[in-house]
Design an enzyme around this catalytic site. Sequence first.
Site, PDB file in Angstrom:
ATOM      1  N   ASP A  24       3.698  10.004  -1.103  1.00  0.00           N
ATOM      2  CA  ASP A  24       3.908   8.737  -1.795  1.00  0.00           C
ATOM      3  C   ASP A  24       2.579   7.992  -1.798  1.00  0.00           C
ATOM      4  O   ASP A  24       1.633   8.387  -1.119  1.00  0.00           O
ATOM      5  CB  ASP A  24       4.962   7.904  -1.053  1.00  0.00           C
ATOM      6  N   SER A  25       2.526   6.896  -2.561  1.00  0.00           N
ATOM      7  CA  SER A  25       1.325   6.062  -2.593  1.00  0.00           C
ATOM      8  C   SER A  25       1.096   5.324  -1.277  1.00  0.00           C
ATOM      9  O   SER A  25      -0.008   4.867  -1.020  1.00  0.00           O
ATOM     10  CB  SER A  25       1.440   5.038  -3.718  1.00  0.00           C
ATOM     11  N   TYR A  78       0.242   2.644  -6.826  1.00  0.00           N
ATOM     12  CA  TYR A  78       0.110   3.514  -7.997  1.00  0.00           C
ATOM     13  C   TYR A  78       0.655   2.865  -9.270  1.00  0.00           C
ATOM     14  O   TYR A  78       0.256   3.219 -10.373  1.00  0.00           O
ATOM     15  CB  TYR A  78       0.898   4.815  -7.769  1.00  0.00           C
ATOM     16  N   GLY A  79       1.585   1.933  -9.106  1.00  0.00           N
ATOM     17  CA  GLY A  79       2.385   1.454 -10.237  1.00  0.00           C
ATOM     18  C   GLY A  79       1.621   0.734 -11.326  1.00  0.00           C
ATOM     19  O   GLY A  79       2.126   0.558 -12.430  1.00  0.00           O
ATOM     20  N   THR A  98       6.690   6.555  -9.513  1.00  0.00           N
ATOM     21  CA  THR A  98       5.606   6.505 -10.494  1.00  0.00           C
ATOM     22  C   THR A  98       5.006   7.892 -10.683  1.00  0.00           C
ATOM     23  O   THR A  98       4.829   8.363 -11.809  1.00  0.00           O
ATOM     24  CB  THR A  98       4.534   5.494 -10.042  1.00  0.00           C
ATOM     25  N   GLU A 109       4.399  -3.469   1.281  1.00  0.00           N
ATOM     26  CA  GLU A 109       3.216  -2.968   1.985  1.00  0.00           C
ATOM     27  C   GLU A 109       2.633  -4.034   2.923  1.00  0.00           C
ATOM     28  O   GLU A 109       2.067  -3.712   3.958  1.00  0.00           O
ATOM     29  CB  GLU A 109       2.136  -2.504   0.990  1.00  0.00           C
ATOM     30  N   THR A 169      10.308   4.050  -4.472  1.00  0.00           N
ATOM     31  CA  THR A 169      10.747   4.355  -3.100  1.00  0.00           C
ATOM     32  C   THR A 169      10.439   3.242  -2.105  1.00  0.00           C
ATOM     33  O   THR A 169      10.930   3.277  -0.981  1.00  0.00           O
ATOM     34  CB  THR A 169      10.156   5.696  -2.612  1.00  0.00           C
ATOM     35  N   HIS A 170       9.646   2.253  -2.524  1.00  0.00           N
ATOM     36  CA  HIS A 170       9.458   1.085  -1.657  1.00  0.00           C
ATOM     37  C   HIS A 170      10.678   0.162  -1.675  1.00  0.00           C
ATOM     38  O   HIS A 170      10.899  -0.584  -0.727  1.00  0.00           O
ATOM     39  CB  HIS A 170       8.256   0.252  -2.118  1.00  0.00           C
TER      40      HIS A 170
END
Lengths: 273, 273
Positions: B13-14, B45-46, B78, B155, B188-189
């Site tokens: 994932d990012s 990433y978005g 993403t 984050e 997924t966040h």
Amino acid sequence: MENRNTAPVGVFDSGVGGLTVVREIARQLPDENIIYFGDTARVPYGSKSQNTIIRFSEQIIRFLKTKQVKAIVIACNTASALALDAVRDEFDIPVMGVVIPGARAAVEATRNRKIGVVGTDATVQSGMYTKVIHEMAPDVTVIEKACPLFVPLVEEGFKEHVVTREVIKYYLESMRDTDIDAMILGCTHYPLLRSKIRDYLGEKIQIVNPAYETAMDLKELLREQNMENGGATLEHSRYAFYVSDAAEKFRMFANTVMPFDVPTTNVVNIEEY
Amino acid sequence: MENRNTAPVGVFDSGVGGLTVVREIARQLPDENIIYFGDTARVPYGSKSQNTIIRFSEQIIRFLKTKQVKAIVIACNTASALALDAVRDEFDIPVMGVVIPGARAAVEATRNRKIGVVGTDATVQSGMYTKVIHEMAPDVTVIEKACPLFVPLVEEGFKEHVVTREVIKYYLESMRDTDIDAMILGCTHYPLLRSKIRDYLGEKIQIVNPAYETAMDLKELLREQNMENGGATLEHSRYAFYVSDAAEKFRMFANTVMPFDVPTTNVVNIEEY
């Protein structure tokens, strides 16, 4: 030395924030050509570690050197605080940051010797503003506060939204309750929220934008080293913009910040440098 | 084929968001070893372009392949929406994403054939959820909405803050006013904000977390290809975590998400892959 004088100044930031510095350089040094790099593929820097910030800054300076820049301005407080010393030792051209000019402006502005600093997590954790201010004026009290959501808010184009007012209140309530009389916008994205921050803080706190003093320092540096440009332009445009991703989004944003029309923006694969 | 069966599953994932998928895989497939990579140096990433997302995904898959993974789960909507097709063609191991499992779960959940999708700018602009849902169920109406500040909020560890409630209201007010009866957390966040989102949306909208179906699909894939693990662990731990920056911050965060103690997290210079 003709080539050196007409060479552009390199300016970089993690994204769009450094445009506030370009805007000021363009105003104060209208004859200088500027190459700007915004690291839009890896923004934000403020939550990243020192090693990573140094590595990213080195890559960007290597890229800017391929454009024959005569000097470099790190138009990012996080990179100025965490990477300036490392890259200054490593590269053979003048490199300046925004922290020292910003600290000096705040020391000159404060009357009651109490200064606030807002910035990213990384900048605040580095304690660099407090250190630099204390070298200039050991009697000044410095209160630092990290505002990690301000950069995403600016990068996502939220400066006029209700959410932004809530986030400003959330971060700056404790700052407003102190008796500081000057506050440094210790992140080059934050001047884009300046009017909202001023609305919230009121008139008793003078807001310091390091961009103005940074442009003054650059002028002084170019004069000292006899590198000022007489006015010859860079190819067809005085300003050139590069990013590591999403050039069109950057260009549209830049057009809302800059007082002139931003031409095409080019994408660079910065990891190759 | 013993080696192949005991080999780990790679998940990436990012940043921290993919941990919500790891958590579900660990629950449903307790015998599988997992290597996780979070691209914390380049999160989010978005807001990035498709070319960049593909390049980042390729680098990460090359890294995961050095760890002899037997299959890869792109635990990032993403990257699933923008890079899955490209990397599937390029690499010789099974790669799956979260969009198809998520879409299927929502199609099964909706009663009135109206589904909402929330995700990053890039995911929503790709229209991938609408496309995949319409391949499964052409009669379903899909309403997509980008919520670009949700990833920075997660984050930065803001899930419990007042600001988060304001941001949720800002993004989801229009969604709440529709008559959708299922909404996919298409990033997924976002499951990390699930209880706050549920508080805001109320009980009439079923919230779909693609992680559950993704873990089911992975189980099915491993069974089909006869790659299930009998239970041999990976070195000393069943789970290993790698990031591109800020390992300690990641580890502390991961410990708040995972139901087990997250051991050391290692930093990888992902740009070298």
